[in-house]
Write a protein that holds these residues in place. Structure first.
Motif, PDB file in Angstrom:
ATOM      1  N   UNK A  22       0.849  -1.205   0.000  1.00 27.07           N
ATOM      2  CA  UNK A  22       0.000   0.000   0.000  1.00 27.07           C
ATOM      3  C   UNK A  22       0.879   1.248   0.000  1.00 27.07           C
ATOM      4  N   UNK A  23       1.852   1.268   0.922  1.00 21.79           N
ATOM      5  CA  UNK A  23       2.664   2.497   1.022  1.00 21.79           C
ATOM      6  C   UNK A  23       3.661   2.609  -0.124  1.00 21.79           C
ATOM      7  N   UNK A  24       4.071   1.473  -0.687  1.00 21.51           N
ATOM      8  CA  UNK A  24       4.952   1.549  -1.868  1.00 21.51           C
ATOM      9  C   UNK A  24       4.197   2.184  -3.025  1.00 21.51           C
ATOM     10  N   UNK A  38      -2.423   7.416   8.419  1.00 22.65           N
ATOM     11  CA  UNK A  38      -2.570   7.912   7.031  1.00 22.65           C
ATOM     12  C   UNK A  38      -2.455   9.430   7.021  1.00 22.65           C
ATOM     13  N   UNK A  39      -3.108  10.082   7.995  1.00 25.90           N
ATOM     14  CA  UNK A  39      -3.083  11.558   8.016  1.00 25.90           C
ATOM     15  C   UNK A  39      -1.650  12.068   8.190  1.00 25.90           C
ATOM     16  N   UNK A  40      -0.932  11.515   9.177  1.00 23.73           N
ATOM     17  CA  UNK A  40       0.429  12.005   9.458  1.00 23.73           C
ATOM     18  C   UNK A  40       1.373  11.658   8.317  1.00 23.73           C
ATOM     19  N   UNK A  41       1.276  10.433   7.818  1.00 24.78           N
ATOM     20  CA  UNK A  41       2.188  10.033   6.737  1.00 24.78           C
ATOM     21  C   UNK A  41       1.923  10.885   5.499  1.00 24.78           C
ATOM     22  N   UNK A  42       0.642  11.133   5.219  1.00 18.13           N
ATOM     23  CA  UNK A  42       0.303  11.940   4.028  1.00 18.13           C
ATOM     24  C   UNK A  42       0.874  13.347   4.163  1.00 18.13           C
ATOM     25  N   UNK A  74       7.993   5.451   4.847  1.00 19.93           N
ATOM     26  CA  UNK A  74       7.653   4.117   4.326  1.00 19.93           C
ATOM     27  C   UNK A  74       7.738   3.082   5.455  1.00 19.93           C
ATOM     28  N   UNK A  75       8.835   3.145   6.239  1.00 25.29           N
ATOM     29  CA  UNK A  75       9.007   2.169   7.321  1.00 25.29           C
ATOM     30  C   UNK A  75       7.918   2.372   8.369  1.00 25.29           C
ATOM     31  N   UNK A  76       7.794   3.619   8.848  1.00 28.14           N
ATOM     32  CA  UNK A  76       6.880   3.904   9.951  1.00 28.14           C
ATOM     33  C   UNK A  76       5.437   3.587   9.606  1.00 28.14           C
ATOM     34  N   UNK A  77       5.004   4.082   8.432  1.00 33.28           N
ATOM     35  CA  UNK A  77       3.584   3.897   8.085  1.00 33.28           C
ATOM     36  C   UNK A  77       3.276   2.421   7.877  1.00 33.28           C
ATOM     37  N   UNK A  87       0.616   0.317   9.968  1.00 31.24           N
ATOM     38  CA  UNK A  87      -0.522  -0.355   9.319  1.00 31.24           C
ATOM     39  C   UNK A  87      -0.537  -1.832   9.677  1.00 31.24           C
ATOM     40  N   UNK A  88       0.683  -2.420   9.777  1.00 30.59           N
ATOM     41  CA  UNK A  88       0.720  -3.856  10.106  1.00 30.59           C
ATOM     42  C   UNK A  88       0.075  -4.104  11.466  1.00 30.59           C
ATOM     43  N   UNK A  89       0.282  -3.126  12.383  1.00 29.44           N
ATOM     44  CA  UNK A  89      -0.324  -3.300  13.706  1.00 29.44           C
ATOM     45  C   UNK A  89      -1.844  -3.229  13.583  1.00 29.44           C
ATOM     46  N   UNK A  90      -2.313  -2.399  12.649  1.00 28.18           N
ATOM     47  CA  UNK A  90      -3.768  -2.221  12.552  1.00 28.18           C
ATOM     48  C   UNK A  90      -4.392  -3.390  11.774  1.00 28.18           C
TER      49      UNK A  90
END
Lengths: 233, 242, 44, 268
Positions: free
Chosen positions: A55-57, A136-140, A176-179, A183-186
């Motif tokens: 997704x993030x890629x 998503x908000x912070x990464x965006x 990329x790493x953080x988001x 997401x994996x946690x969610x």
């Protein structure tokens, strides 16, 4: 500054509303990358397991295309020069363009999320919804700030098409790493163990903290650095 | 805004205030090429200065330098009281540059373009509409996206954006190019009104007959230098020779 | 045995590239220096 | 205008050693020659100690000898990027905006990228011997690779052209941005690696018992490479000064041609 930011953002979104280029070309591009990933990775358990990463890629690659588009609009008819002569506060231009870019990114990410759930059979844990939205908000915002800043740097340059990815991709690595980890946690695949055995929702939050720092740092850096960069572009 | 009746070109004996533009042996480079090789020029407030000269002489660079877009490599330059060496950005609110490119957003309509550029300079809706009507762009044309306009119409839109900026120093780079007959009349009228409102205008042009009618002074730019012509052969109102 | 080969590669590669960079640097400096008048160089 | 290459103060008496005489260039001075000779001596000393005199390590046998090259190059690479960040800041925040700082930043970045490449190569070769794998996603290695790509981008931006001042300002801003990114990347990679349970391999040299002689050789290596770095930056920065002069000299020539152009114009 905020007046200029609103003005520039409205102009950018107006252009997008008129030309529909992002909706007609960039969104399908993002969806296409998801499909290509599925072809490449072939087996379903793999794609389900790495869905957040994919997704993030896809978002990161689309970011490069969006940034090139938003600055191509400026350089098309020499509007960049007129923007400079307009003598408006460069920080306003920076925030305006970042705002418009963020808006387009959010729409793109919403569609990608649907794509990920459909194609990769991922499943967001009910408790993880808040984490997904905040991440998503912070990464965006982080991606939009960094994208606009380096887009401005490369805007006037000759080899800007190839220069932008070279400059932008290393910088977005932390996002990329953080988001992805957040997401994996969610996420959690239906039945079976979670993405990674025993990954709790709470594991995602330190990553969200890091994303917030990233967005804040590059927001401030952009406001300061965009003026001098635009000057020399 | 009540239409200002065209004022005859001001006589050249204007009070010698601080010059709007003061260049002394200015050198500016485009990449490696010294577009300006020690140009010197002084322009008083209210003047309409015609820059004559062959292509590649440095006219465009001179205008862009006065707009603060091109860095100064050598020499001194002051525009509107600001030293261009230390602070190129300060003069930009007061300067309007019409270059070869119009600086329009192809996807936005004429009205949206003029409103955007007007708003960045703090113009009110009234002034924006006045600029549109003055250039004959307020009818059906206003809603047409800039990308679909003809070259002349795009020039007029760029002019409308310039008017809405209410700049004190106008820098026009071959403004007549691409304009039809009545387009040029409109341009001359726009320039006269601007001068009437106290602006100073630098025009680089090859349309000498038309430009001379407006100009209070003519200089030739060649080889990156400015050669002052004798002032008496300028200004139709003094019956100067063509 | 392989250890020694790797060690040799590392040393040769590092020292070789540093030496070649230094010589290229000096040659380029000499070529650029041909024009500049050497009296007014800030470091002499 | 040909310039003889006088050596303004040829050092009377102490005849410069053969090596430095061969390399006498426009950018060398008394100090740089002494520095050059000292560097050369120390590097030769390092090679001797690194390869011959220092004992092989109990566990790693002779592969530890790579450490004497790998650690100093890594140290110099990080030093170089620190200097680039610092001089970028000095260029931006000092009123004088003197181009000297910009040249130091550019020279240090160029040399830093070279040392960084060497660090990555020697590190992966050493990793191959000690862990059996060329690359491990270890926090330090990943940050190093990230730095390498970032500064390759920095050098690409430096070549974009424009006037010296434009180049200097753009590079300085990017230099500072790169410095901001380092902690962010390091922190995120550190956090990421902590997720993986297997022992985070700090550094191949972590499990090497250092006895006197090995420590000494490593110490010599650090000194030798640091001196080498300063010597290279010194010359590279002066070469840049000459290149800028070369550009300006070009400019004077071009100005003369340009003015000649107007004479024909006015005569024609």
């Amino acid at each position: 500054m905020w007046r200029t930011a609103r003005l520039v953002a409205a102009k950018d979104l107006g252009i997008e509303w008129r030309s529909r280029q992002v909706t007609n070309q960039v969104l399908p591009f993002a969806g296409l990358t998801l499909v290509l990933f599925a072809f490449a990775l072939d087996r379903d358990e793999i794609t389900a397991r790495v869905a957040p990463g994919l997704f993030w890629l896809a978002t990161t690659f689309s970011l490069i295309v969006l940034v090139q588009r938003t600055f191509a609009v400026e350089t098309a008819d020499g509007a960049l020069d007129t923007l400079r002569v307009a003598g408006v506060d460069p920080a306003g231009i920076y925030l305006g363009k970042a705002l418009a870019l963020a808006a387009q990114l959010v729409v793109l990410e919403a569609l990608l999320l649907v794509g990920v759930i459909v194609f990769y059979a991922s499943h967001i844990r009910p408790a993880g919804i808040v984490l997904v939205i905040v991440t998503a908000f912070l990464a965006t915002s982080g991606l939009a700030f960094v994208g606009t800043l380096y887009g401005g740097l490369a805007a006037g340059a000759k080899g800007r098409e190839t220069l932008l990815p070279l400059l932008l991709l290393p910088v977005v690595a932390p996002v990329l790493i953080g988001a992805t980890r957040a997401f994996e946690a969610a996420f959690g695949t239906r039945g079976g163990e979670g993405i990674r055995a025993g990954v709790e929702i709470s594991d995602g939050w330190p990553w969200v903290g890091m994303l917030a720092i990233f967005a804040a740092v590059f927001g401030a850096a952009g406001v300061l650095a965009f003026g001098p960069l635009l000057e020399e572009a | 805004m009540s239409p200002v009746e065209p004022v005859p070109a001001p006589s050249t004996t204007v009070a010698i205030a601080a010059p709007v533009v003061a260049l002394r042996h200015v050198v500016a480079v485009l990449g490696r090429f010294p577009a300006l090789a020690g140009a010197s020029l002084e322009v008083q407030a209210g003047e309409v200065l015609l820059l004559k000269g062959p292509n590649g002489a440095g006219k465009t660079t001179l205008l862009r330098l006065c707009a603060g877009l091109v860095p100064l490599v050598r020499g001194e330059a002051e525009v509107l009281g600001h030293d261009l060496r230390t602070d190129r950005a300060a003069i930009r609110q007061h300067v309007g540059l019409l270059g070869h490119q119009n600086g329009l957003y192809a996807d936005l309509s004429v009205r949206e373009n003029v409103r955007f550029w007007g708003r960045t300079a703090g113009a009110s809706d009234g002034e924006i509409n006045a600029a549109l009507t003055q250039l004959g762009l307020d009818g059906r044309l206003a809603t047409v996206p800039a990308g679909r306009l003809s070259a002349g119409q795009r020039r007029r839109t760029a002019l409308a954006c310039l008017i809405a900026r209410r700049a004190r120093l106008w820098l026009l780079d071959e403004p007549h190019a691409g304009l039809d007959a009545d387009g040029r009349d409109l341009l001359d009228d726009v320039i006269r009104r601007a001068v009437g409102a106290g602006a100073t205008v630098l025009v680089a042009s090859h349309e000498l007959e038309r430009a001379k009618a407006l100009a209070t002074r003519i200089v030739t730019v060649a080889g990156g230098l400015v050669h002052n012509e004798s002032p008496d052969d300028a200004g139709a109102d003094r019956g100067g020779r063509v | 045995m392989r250890d020694n080969v790797f060690v040799a590669i590392c040393y040769a590669l590092t020292l070789g590239s540093l030496l070649s960079y230094a010589t290229v640097l000096l040659r380029r400096a000499r070529r650029a220096g041909r024009v500049a008048k050497s009296e007014e160089l800030p470091w002499t | 205008m040909s310039t003889t290459v006088p050596n303004p103060q040829s050092i009377p008496g102490t005849n410069a050693s053969a090596v430095s005489r061969r390399w006498r260039g426009i950018t060398s001075t008394g100090f740089s020659r002494v520095l050059g000779v000292a560097t050369l001596v120390l590097v030769v000393w390092l090679v001797l100690f690194g390869l011959l005199f220092s004992p092989p390590d109990q566990t790693q046998q002779s592969s530890v000898r790579i450490m004497y090259i790998h650690v100093p190059t890594a140290w110099v690479a990080y030093l170089a990027f620190g200097v680039t960040g610092l001089s970028s800041a000095m260029y931006l925040f000092r009123r004088a905006h003197s181009l000297a700082w910009d040249r130091v930043a550019g020279a240090s970045a160029e040399i830093g990228v070279m040392f960084m490449a060497l660090t990555l190569i020697t590190g992966s070769l050493w990793g191959r011997l000690t862990w059996g794998v060329y690359w491990a996603w270890d926090a330090r290695l990943t940050t190093t690779a990230f730095l390498f790509v970032t500064y390759v981008g920095y050098l690409a931006v430096r070549r974009l052209g424009g006037s010296h001042q434009a180049r200097a300002k753009r590079s300085a801003v990017l230099g500072l941005l790169a410095v901001i990114e380092i902690p962010l990347v390091h922190f995120s990679v550190e956090l990421w690696r902590s997720l993986h349970q297997e022992a985070s391999v700090a550094n191949p040299s972590g499990d090497v018992k250092m006895d006197g002689l090995m420590l000494f050789s490593l110490f010599v290596g650090l000194i030798a490479f640091s001196l080498l770095y300063f010597w290279l930056v010194l010359h590279r920065q002066r070469a840049m000064y000459l290149e800028d002069q070369y550009d300006d000299a070009d400019l004077d020539v071009a100005l003369v041609e340009r003015r000649a152009e107007t004479k024909e114009h006015s005569r024609a």
